[in-house]
Structures are given as structure tokens and as C-alpha cells.
Design an enzyme around this catalytic site. Structure first.
Site, mmCIF file in Angstrom:
data_model
loop_
_atom_site.group_PDB
_atom_site.id
_atom_site.type_symbol
_atom_site.label_atom_id
_atom_site.label_comp_id
_atom_site.label_asym_id
_atom_site.label_seq_id
_atom_site.Cartn_x
_atom_site.Cartn_y
_atom_site.Cartn_z
ATOM 1 N N ASP A 139 -4.269 2.835 -0.749
ATOM 2 C CA ASP A 139 -3.032 2.656 -1.298
ATOM 3 C C ASP A 139 -2.242 1.837 -0.315
ATOM 4 O O ASP A 139 -2.818 1.004 0.556
ATOM 5 C CB ASP A 139 -2.260 4.313 -1.268
ATOM 6 C CG ASP A 139 -0.848 3.916 -2.024
ATOM 7 O OD1 ASP A 139 -0.641 3.913 -3.217
ATOM 8 O OD2 ASP A 139 0.270 4.322 -1.553
ATOM 9 N N LYS A 175 -3.294 12.793 -3.335
ATOM 10 C CA LYS A 175 -2.609 11.916 -2.705
ATOM 11 C C LYS A 175 -2.523 12.333 -1.334
ATOM 12 O O LYS A 175 -2.661 13.442 -0.912
ATOM 13 C CB LYS A 175 -1.146 11.607 -3.076
ATOM 14 C CG LYS A 175 -0.755 10.041 -2.516
ATOM 15 C CD LYS A 175 -1.296 9.059 -3.729
ATOM 16 C CE LYS A 175 -1.167 7.678 -3.207
ATOM 17 N NZ LYS A 175 -1.519 6.743 -4.668
HETATM 18 P P1 NDP Z 1 -0.343 -3.053 0.036
HETATM 19 O O1 NDP Z 1 -0.106 -2.314 1.306
HETATM 20 O O2 NDP Z 1 -1.007 -3.964 -0.294
HETATM 21 O O3 NDP Z 1 1.313 -3.932 -0.164
HETATM 22 C C1 NDP Z 1 2.417 -3.281 -0.228
HETATM 23 C C2 NDP Z 1 3.469 -4.415 -0.109
HETATM 24 O O4 NDP Z 1 4.821 -3.654 -0.393
HETATM 25 C C3 NDP Z 1 3.579 -5.250 0.994
HETATM 26 O O5 NDP Z 1 3.937 -6.318 0.616
HETATM 27 C C4 NDP Z 1 4.444 -4.405 1.743
HETATM 28 O O6 NDP Z 1 5.434 -5.253 2.759
HETATM 29 C C5 NDP Z 1 5.578 -4.017 0.597
HETATM 30 N N1 NDP Z 1 6.382 -2.776 1.170
HETATM 31 C C6 NDP Z 1 5.766 -1.518 1.432
HETATM 32 N N2 NDP Z 1 6.497 -0.651 1.879
HETATM 33 C C7 NDP Z 1 7.802 -1.372 1.885
HETATM 34 C C8 NDP Z 1 9.114 -0.972 2.141
HETATM 35 N N3 NDP Z 1 9.402 0.229 2.443
HETATM 36 N N4 NDP Z 1 10.032 -1.812 1.889
HETATM 37 C C9 NDP Z 1 9.924 -3.243 1.583
HETATM 38 N N5 NDP Z 1 8.545 -3.436 1.188
HETATM 39 C C10 NDP Z 1 7.452 -2.681 1.357
HETATM 40 O O7 NDP Z 1 -0.032 -1.626 -0.983
HETATM 41 P P2 NDP Z 1 -0.364 -1.936 -2.696
HETATM 42 O O8 NDP Z 1 -0.240 -3.259 -3.195
HETATM 43 O O9 NDP Z 1 -1.906 -1.408 -2.707
HETATM 44 O O10 NDP Z 1 0.496 -0.879 -3.323
HETATM 45 C C11 NDP Z 1 2.001 -1.146 -3.898
HETATM 46 C C12 NDP Z 1 2.407 -0.299 -4.826
HETATM 47 O O11 NDP Z 1 1.609 -0.007 -5.816
HETATM 48 C C13 NDP Z 1 2.768 1.405 -3.968
HETATM 49 O O12 NDP Z 1 3.788 1.812 -4.595
HETATM 50 C C14 NDP Z 1 1.360 1.864 -4.322
HETATM 51 O O13 NDP Z 1 1.556 3.288 -4.522
HETATM 52 C C15 NDP Z 1 1.367 1.533 -5.866
HETATM 53 N N6 NDP Z 1 -0.067 1.445 -6.068
HETATM 54 C C16 NDP Z 1 -1.283 0.924 -5.767
HETATM 55 C C17 NDP Z 1 -2.329 1.091 -6.047
HETATM 56 C C18 NDP Z 1 -3.620 0.291 -5.697
HETATM 57 O O14 NDP Z 1 -4.797 0.171 -6.304
HETATM 58 N N7 NDP Z 1 -3.502 -0.108 -4.462
HETATM 59 C C19 NDP Z 1 -2.706 1.697 -7.447
HETATM 60 C C20 NDP Z 1 -1.354 2.152 -8.218
HETATM 61 C C21 NDP Z 1 -0.280 2.074 -7.663
HETATM 62 P P3 NDP Z 1 4.987 -5.085 4.215
HETATM 63 O O15 NDP Z 1 3.434 -5.841 4.233
HETATM 64 O O16 NDP Z 1 5.994 -5.985 4.961
HETATM 65 O O17 NDP Z 1 4.948 -3.628 4.602
#
Ligand code: NDP
Length: 447
Positions: free
Chosen positions: A168, A128
Site C-alpha cells: 500500500d 489492513k
Molecule cells: P504510493 O506510496 O505508491 O503513492 C502514494 C502517492 O500519494 C505518492 O505520490 C504520495 O506522495 C502521495 N501521498 C501519500 N500520502 C499523501 C498525503 N498525506 N498527502 C499528499 N500526498 C500523499 O501508494 P499507492 O499508489 O499504492 O496508493 C495510493 C492510494 O491508493 C492509497 O489510498 C492506497 O490505499 C490506495 N490503493 C492502493 C492499492 C495498490 O495496489 N497499491 C490498491 C488499492 C488502493 P509522497 O511520495 O510525497 O508521499
């Protein structure tokens, strides 16, 4: 020594060697509680220091990332790559750009990735990376300059047979394009060194959808195990990024009522549930225009709850799809008292240990992220195969492969986690992920 004593010694050693890294301790603790008793029951894994070796990353790279903002100011961020374990294949795992990024978070993610990638059955090790850079509010040109600077250091440590980063939090197709372009330029080569690429330069179909869709395939398998289906179930989803929106899409396609989404400013509740039209609008808002979730109210009837999580809304199923530790013990107790019966993690480690214990003690079916969200890296693995053989598979084929992989992961969880009528998915995923990596490490001798 009996298991509790071995466990205590192991955890206290880990905490001593890695001080001030609470997320890393949390992730290891969750695995160790299942793997240590498993090792104790299986002599071939004993006295080989396997878990100790898996929790010591192969290497950690940390570097300065300097760039110039639109006003001409020099900015400096910190970049990292944690290459945790490549026993079963080249390092593979996403890159996160978020102000909260630190070594503890990246070590937890790289450690979990090692188990997740093993569960997929594909040949991928765990890594990562990321930076404390915040893409929010930055212009495209600033994001480009940052990504190019980040890659100007990272490129030395990655390659199609060495380490293949992906996206991510904060790293979507725009950032992957900038980083891959810089990698290509610096190495004068066009190789499948990153996944999540645009289709026009070697990306795979359905990569964007894969994590969210895969989470729903896992949920369906868990429901089926209890002789239930998604039809008519009320689902809460947190987040509104890549994972959340595609999980919502697939859940709705399969007959569920999804009524919440969120971002770091709060959550929206649409009592009528989202549909295809509303989701298309949300995808444009969040994935394309980088808007805020409360803008939904300008277009549709809904409530916005500032600075809150959706977990108090009554539901059958909760899908945390935002970030780590977003479901606390108190949130879990509210979900349980509202009769939520399934929690499936789209995000990585979104439930605190207290929440996980509460779910398990209340017989909520709980599927951890390392099993439930493995669909994203699985399709990344398929993107690597397509790149290596210089062919592209069609959408139908990829959907089928993703579906099969998620069902195979469910089978592994059942094989190693079945406890009477129920499946302990945490245990099943931990042991199922451990075995393949451990067997490979045993084959290599002491390295
Ligand atoms: P994105 O950046 O596309 O979206 C993240 C979302 O979570 C946004 O809505 C963001 O809101 C919110 N968010 C992030 N940090 C915080 C926080 N500290 N508090 C509240 N809301 C938060 O990321 P992904 O959808 O790609 O990833 C989401 C999760 O899934 C993560 O844990 C990631 O590690 C996991 N994941 C992702 C994969 C992928 O293929 N993308 C694969 C496997 C796991 P805001 O815009 O306001 O920051």
C-alpha cells in the site's frame, strides 16, 4: 424503529465504542447509510447484528518494531495488523508505511477492504496493517532492517490460509521483498503468504499495474453507461505512486489527455498532457529513484504548484489516486463549477463526505474506491491462486481476468445502485459488498 433512528443509534454506539477514530467513523457512516435501509427491507438480515459485527474487527494486533539506523541509533516504531473479517476467505489487505498511520486509518481501511474484496467475487476477507515508519529518506539498509523487524513480529499472525498481506502507500516491491524474505526465513517455508511479490519469487504479472488499470476499466464502464468514451476527455490525476502512474498510463492508451500528477509537495500541470515517453521518465523518477514530482520540470515544459492539489484545473474527469480525504467540499465545488462530470477514486476514501454529497447532488458520476480500485486486490487474489497451484498465468490472460472482474463489479454496482437513468455507485458498492459477507456470516450462526 424507523431507519433514521436505527442509523442514529448505530452511529452513536459506534462512536462511543471507538472514540477518536474519525476516519473509521467516516468509512462506516458511508456504508451504514445504504446498508441499514437495505437490512430494513430484507427480513433475513434483520436482528442479526450483522453491521455491528462487521464493524468490530475480529482482532487487532499492535506491536513494537525496533530497529537500528545507519548512525547506530536505536529507533522504535509501532506496527499493526487489523484483521477485520474472514467470513468469505482468509484475511487480505495491504500494509502501509507512512508517518500518519494510526489505528483509526487502519480500521477504516480494513473495514473498506472487507467490502471491496467481497465485490471482486473472489474468496478474500478484509484486513489492513502498517506502521508509522516513514521510508522516505531512509537508506535501503535501514528499510531492510525495519521490514525484517516488522515481520519478526507479524509472521505469527499470517499465512497462506490465514492472512495474506500486500503493499500500500510506502510499501512497494522493495519492502515486500524484504518482508517476504524474512517470513520465509522465520517459518522455513515458501508459501504465497504475501502478494505483490517479485516475479522471480512467485509474484504475478500485472500486479503493479492492476489498481491503476482497474480504475480505468471501471471509469470506462461508467462512461459507457452514459454512452460516452474516454477519447479526448481531459483527466486530472493526483498522486504519483503506483496507482496514479498506471491509471495515467491506461487512460492515455485509451485516448484521454492526462495533464496533472502530484505528491505531498504539490502538483505538476503539463498543458500538453503526458505521453508514453514522459510517463516512462516519471515511473523511473517516482517508482525507482524515489524522486520528487517537481523534478519533472528539469526535463519537460510544465508548471509546478507547491503545496496545492490539482482540482482547480478544468477537466472532464478527476481521478484522486493519492490518499484519504484529499478532495474537500471546497475542492468538489470547484471541480463541479469547472464541469467535471466523473470522479473515480483510485485511492481509498480520497473524497470527504462533504465532497461526496456535493458530487451526488450535482449528478457528477461518482465511483467510490471500494469499487474503483478493487483491481489491485483482485490481481492479488489471482496471485494467490497461481501460488496455490504453483503455476503462472500469462499477461494476456491476467489482463482479461482483471478486465472481467472490473466489469463484474460495475454490474454489481448497477444491480444494487440503479436509480432511473443513473447509477448510485456508492449504494451499489455498499450493498453489493455487504450481501456476500452477510450471507456467509448467517451460515456460520453466531460467532
Ligand atoms: P504510493 O506510496 O505508491 O503513492 C502514494 C502517492 O500519494 C505518492 O505520490 C504520495 O506522495 C502521495 N501521498 C501519500 N500520502 C499523501 C498525503 N498525506 N498527502 C499528499 N500526498 C500523499 O501508494 P499507492 O499508489 O499504492 O496508493 C495510493 C492510494 O491508493 C492509497 O489510498 C492506497 O490505499 C490506495 N490503493 C492502493 C492499492 C495498490 O495496489 N497499491 C490498491 C488499492 C488502493 P509522497 O511520495 O510525497 O508521499
Amino acid at each position: 424503529m424507523d431507519c433514521p433512528e436505527i442509523y442514529e443509534n448505530f452511529i452513536s454506539g459506534l462512536e462511543k465504542r471507538n472514540p477518536n477514530e474519525p476516519e473509521f467513523h467516516q468509512a462506516v457512516h458511508e456504508v451504514a447509510q445504504d446498508v441499514i435501509p437495505f437490512i430494513a427491507d430484507n427480513p433475513k438480515y434483520q436482528d442479526r447484528l450483522l453491521l455491528e459485527r462487521m464493524t468490530e474487527p475480529d482482532r487487532i494486533i499492535s506491536f513494537r518494531v525496533c530497529w537500528v539506523d545507519d548512525e547506530g541509533n536505536i529507533r522504535a516504531n509501532r506496527g499493526y495488523r487489523v484483521q477485520n473479517n474472514n467470513a468469505i476467505g482468509p484475511y487480505k489487505g495491504g500494509i502501509r508505511f507512512h508517518p500518519t498511520v494510526n489505528l483509526s486509518i487502519l480500521k477504516f481501511l480494513a473495514f473498506e477492504q472487507t467490502f471491496k474484496n467481497s465485490l471482486t467475487g473472489l474468496h478474500m476477507g478484509g484486513a489492513k496493517g502498517g506502521s508509522d515508519f516513514n521510508p522516505k529518506g531512509k537508506s535501503d539498509a535501514e528499510v531492510m532492517r525495519f521490514c525484517q523487524s516488522f515481520m519478526t513480529e507479524l509472521y505469527r499472525y499470517i499465512g497462506p490460509d490465514t492472512d495474506i498481506p500486500a503493499g500500500d502507500i510506502g510499501v512497494g516491491s522493495r519492502e515486500i521483498g524484504f518482508m517476504f524474505g524474512q517470513f520465509k526465513r522465520l517459518t522455513n517455508s515458501f508459501t504465497g503468504t504475501m502478494t505483490g511479490k517479485g516475479i522471480e519469487f512467485g509474484g504475478s504479472l500485472i500486479r503493479a499495474e492492476a489498481t491503476g488499470y482497474g480504475t480505468i476499466y471501471m471509469l470506462e464502464a461508467a462512461l459507457k453507461d452514459m454512452n460516452e468514451s474516454l477519447e479526448g476527455k481531459h483527466v486530472l490525476i493526483s498522486g504519483s505512486g503506483n496507482v496514479a502512474l498506471y491509471a495515467a498510463e491506461k487512460a492515455i492508451q485509451h485516448g484521454a489527455v492526462v495533464s496533472t500528477l502530484s505528491d505531498s509537495s504539490g502538483f505538476i500541470y503539463d498543458p500538453n498532457g503526458f505521453n508514453a515517453e514522459k510517463l516512462a521518465w516519471l515511473k523511473k523518477l517516482k517508482l525507482q529513484d524515489r524522486g520528487r514530482i517537481n523534478q519533472y520540470l528539469q526535463e519537460f515544459d510544465a508548471e509546478f504548484h507547491a503545496d496545492q492539489q490539482p482540482w482547480k484545473v478544468p477537466c472532464d474527469i478527476a481521478l484522486p489516486c493519492a490518499t484519504q480525504n484529499e478532495i474537500t467540499g471546497d475542492d468538489a465545488r470547484i471541480l463541479i463549477s469547472n464541469n467535471c462530470r466523473f470522479v473515480v477514486e483510485g485511492a481509498n476514501m480520497p473524497s470527504t463526505p462533504e465532497a461526496v454529497t456535493a458530487f451526488q447532488n450535482s449528478h457528477v458520476v461518482f465511483v467510490p474506491g471500494k469499487a474503483a480500485n478493487a483491481g489491485g486486490v483482485a490481481v492479488s487474489g489471482l496471485e494467490m491462486s497461481q501460488n496455490a497451484s504453483k503455476i503462472s498465468w500469462d499477461e494476456k490472460d491476467l489482463h482479461q481476468r482483471l478486465h472481467n472482474i472490473m466489469h463484474l463489479i460495475h454490474e454489481k454496482c448497477a444491480r444494487y445502485g440503479r436509480e432511473g437513468e443513473r447509477i448510485n455507485y456508492v449504494k451499489g458498492a455498499n450493498i453489493g459488498g455487504f450481501i456476500k459477507v452477510a450471507d456467509a456470516m448467517l451460515a456460520f450462526g453466531v460467532i
